[in-house]
Design a protein around this motif. Sequence first.
Motif, PDB file in Angstrom:
ATOM      1  N   ALA A 128       4.176  10.304   0.273  1.00 45.18           N
ATOM      2  CA  ALA A 128       4.293   9.521  -1.384  1.00 45.18           C
ATOM      3  C   ALA A 128       3.860  10.827  -2.787  1.00 45.18           C
ATOM      4  O   ALA A 128       4.265  10.777  -3.316  1.00 45.18           O
ATOM      5  CB  ALA A 128       2.976   8.577  -0.843  1.00 45.18           C
ATOM      6  N   MET A 129       2.322  11.369  -2.305  1.00 43.73           N
ATOM      7  CA  MET A 129       1.832  12.399  -3.210  1.00 43.73           C
ATOM      8  C   MET A 129       3.066  13.470  -3.268  1.00 43.73           C
ATOM      9  O   MET A 129       3.295  13.811  -4.565  1.00 43.73           O
ATOM     10  CB  MET A 129       0.907  12.498  -2.274  1.00 43.73           C
ATOM     11  N   ARG A 130       3.494  13.864  -2.296  1.00 45.07           N
ATOM     12  CA  ARG A 130       4.549  14.785  -2.432  1.00 45.07           C
ATOM     13  C   ARG A 130       5.756  14.608  -3.512  1.00 45.07           C
ATOM     14  O   ARG A 130       7.004  15.390  -3.945  1.00 45.07           O
ATOM     15  CB  ARG A 130       5.536  15.074  -1.157  1.00 45.07           C
ATOM     16  N   HIS A 131       5.918  13.564  -3.433  1.00 44.96           N
ATOM     17  CA  HIS A 131       7.439  12.855  -4.633  1.00 44.96           C
ATOM     18  C   HIS A 131       7.052  11.708  -5.606  1.00 44.96           C
ATOM     19  O   HIS A 131       7.692  11.323  -6.004  1.00 44.96           O
ATOM     20  CB  HIS A 131       8.431  11.692  -2.925  1.00 44.96           C
ATOM     21  N   GLN A 132       5.668  11.833  -5.947  1.00 47.18           N
ATOM     22  CA  GLN A 132       5.162  11.248  -6.577  1.00 47.18           C
ATOM     23  C   GLN A 132       5.514   9.930  -6.762  1.00 47.18           C
ATOM     24  O   GLN A 132       6.010   9.161  -8.144  1.00 47.18           O
ATOM     25  CB  GLN A 132       5.409  12.575  -8.044  1.00 47.18           C
ATOM     26  N   GLN A 133       5.758   9.107  -5.120  1.00 49.75           N
ATOM     27  CA  GLN A 133       5.635   7.846  -5.707  1.00 49.75           C
ATOM     28  C   GLN A 133       4.414   7.743  -5.400  1.00 49.75           C
ATOM     29  O   GLN A 133       3.258   7.936  -4.985  1.00 49.75           O
ATOM     30  CB  GLN A 133       6.076   7.695  -4.514  1.00 49.75           C
ATOM     31  N   PRO A 134       4.244   5.987  -5.772  1.00 54.88           N
ATOM     32  CA  PRO A 134       2.750   4.974  -5.430  1.00 54.88           C
ATOM     33  C   PRO A 134       2.233   5.513  -3.330  1.00 54.88           C
ATOM     34  O   PRO A 134       3.655   5.147  -3.304  1.00 54.88           O
ATOM     35  CB  PRO A 134       3.167   3.492  -5.732  1.00 54.88           C
ATOM     36  N   LEU A 135       0.742   5.150  -3.706  1.00 47.80           N
ATOM     37  CA  LEU A 135       0.500   5.355  -2.402  1.00 47.80           C
ATOM     38  C   LEU A 135       1.230   3.835  -1.619  1.00 47.80           C
ATOM     39  O   LEU A 135       1.255   3.284  -2.087  1.00 47.80           O
ATOM     40  CB  LEU A 135      -0.679   5.017  -1.950  1.00 47.80           C
ATOM     41  N   PRO A 136       1.672   4.156  -0.561  1.00 46.67           N
ATOM     42  CA  PRO A 136       2.204   2.778   0.518  1.00 46.67           C
ATOM     43  C   PRO A 136       1.074   1.598   0.546  1.00 46.67           C
ATOM     44  O   PRO A 136      -0.433   2.361   1.095  1.00 46.67           O
ATOM     45  CB  PRO A 136       2.775   3.231   1.392  1.00 46.67           C
ATOM     46  N   ALA A 137       1.262   0.547   0.449  1.00 46.72           N
ATOM     47  CA  ALA A 137       0.464  -0.411   0.877  1.00 46.72           C
ATOM     48  C   ALA A 137      -0.218  -0.636   2.675  1.00 46.72           C
ATOM     49  O   ALA A 137       1.620  -0.290   3.210  1.00 46.72           O
ATOM     50  CB  ALA A 137       0.394  -1.967   0.221  1.00 46.72           C
ATOM     51  N   SER A 138      -0.520  -1.410   3.103  1.00 46.66           N
ATOM     52  CA  SER A 138      -0.691  -1.886   4.282  1.00 46.66           C
ATOM     53  C   SER A 138      -1.463  -2.915   4.962  1.00 46.66           C
ATOM     54  O   SER A 138      -2.194  -3.184   4.237  1.00 46.66           O
ATOM     55  CB  SER A 138      -1.815  -0.459   5.053  1.00 46.66           C
ATOM     56  N   ARG A 139      -0.585  -3.737   5.561  1.00 42.64           N
ATOM     57  CA  ARG A 139      -1.008  -4.900   6.068  1.00 42.64           C
ATOM     58  C   ARG A 139      -2.176  -4.738   7.392  1.00 42.64           C
ATOM     59  O   ARG A 139      -2.923  -5.709   7.916  1.00 42.64           O
ATOM     60  CB  ARG A 139       0.016  -6.121   6.410  1.00 42.64           C
ATOM     61  N   PHE A 140      -2.200  -3.807   7.863  1.00 44.98           N
ATOM     62  CA  PHE A 140      -2.468  -3.635   8.517  1.00 44.98           C
ATOM     63  C   PHE A 140      -3.907  -3.867   9.133  1.00 44.98           C
ATOM     64  O   PHE A 140      -4.847  -3.948   9.437  1.00 44.98           O
ATOM     65  CB  PHE A 140      -2.241  -2.021   9.660  1.00 44.98           C
ATOM     66  N   LEU A 141      -4.505  -3.775   7.367  1.00 48.11           N
ATOM     67  CA  LEU A 141      -5.730  -3.066   7.234  1.00 48.11           C
ATOM     68  C   LEU A 141      -6.407  -4.821   6.640  1.00 48.11           C
ATOM     69  O   LEU A 141      -7.095  -5.189   7.791  1.00 48.11           O
ATOM     70  CB  LEU A 141      -6.106  -2.672   5.775  1.00 48.11           C
ATOM     71  N   LEU A 142      -5.612  -5.449   6.993  1.00 45.07           N
ATOM     72  CA  LEU A 142      -6.087  -6.792   6.599  1.00 45.07           C
ATOM     73  C   LEU A 142      -5.771  -7.402   7.794  1.00 45.07           C
ATOM     74  O   LEU A 142      -7.175  -8.245   8.337  1.00 45.07           O
ATOM     75  CB  LEU A 142      -5.336  -7.528   5.448  1.00 45.07           C
ATOM     76  N   GLY A 143      -5.004  -7.702   8.998  1.00 45.86           N
ATOM     77  CA  GLY A 143      -5.403  -8.123  10.102  1.00 45.86           C
ATOM     78  C   GLY A 143      -6.320  -7.227  10.937  1.00 45.86           C
ATOM     79  O   GLY A 143      -7.277  -7.962  11.931  1.00 45.86           O
ATOM     80  N   LEU A 144      -6.538  -5.777  10.063  1.00 49.69           N
ATOM     81  CA  LEU A 144      -7.478  -5.131  11.411  1.00 49.69           C
ATOM     82  C   LEU A 144      -8.646  -5.810  11.272  1.00 49.69           C
ATOM     83  O   LEU A 144      -9.747  -6.135  11.962  1.00 49.69           O
ATOM     84  CB  LEU A 144      -7.661  -3.489  10.941  1.00 49.69           C
TER      85      LEU A 144
END
Length: 119
Positions: free
Chosen positions: A84-100
Amino acid sequence: MTRPHWRQTGQEPDYRFSLANERTFLAWIRTALALMAGAVVLRQVAGGHPTGPGLLTGAALAACGLAAVLCVFAYRRWKANEMAMRHQQPLPASRFLLGLSWLLGAAALGMAWAVLHLP
């Protein structure tokens, strides 16, 4: 060492952001190592526990499994952020963190119950 193809695309991000991404990756790896250390302790205690090794061994195996999942997640998250940083995109969100968070919270409550109710 050759760079993966995805690291040859886009624009090289500011090294400060890459280093911050790497520190986050290493924090996930440290967490996985701590879970594995906890699993070893649980397994050692399980042998002499009056309720038998089943419950504590199961908890140790669960901790090892979670550690393995965290290692995979750490790399995938690091890679997704780097891309994402290389292509100047927003950082991806993750649902994994909520589940964890929910999983570890439930595990903490389970351990608290075990401490209070098991001999």
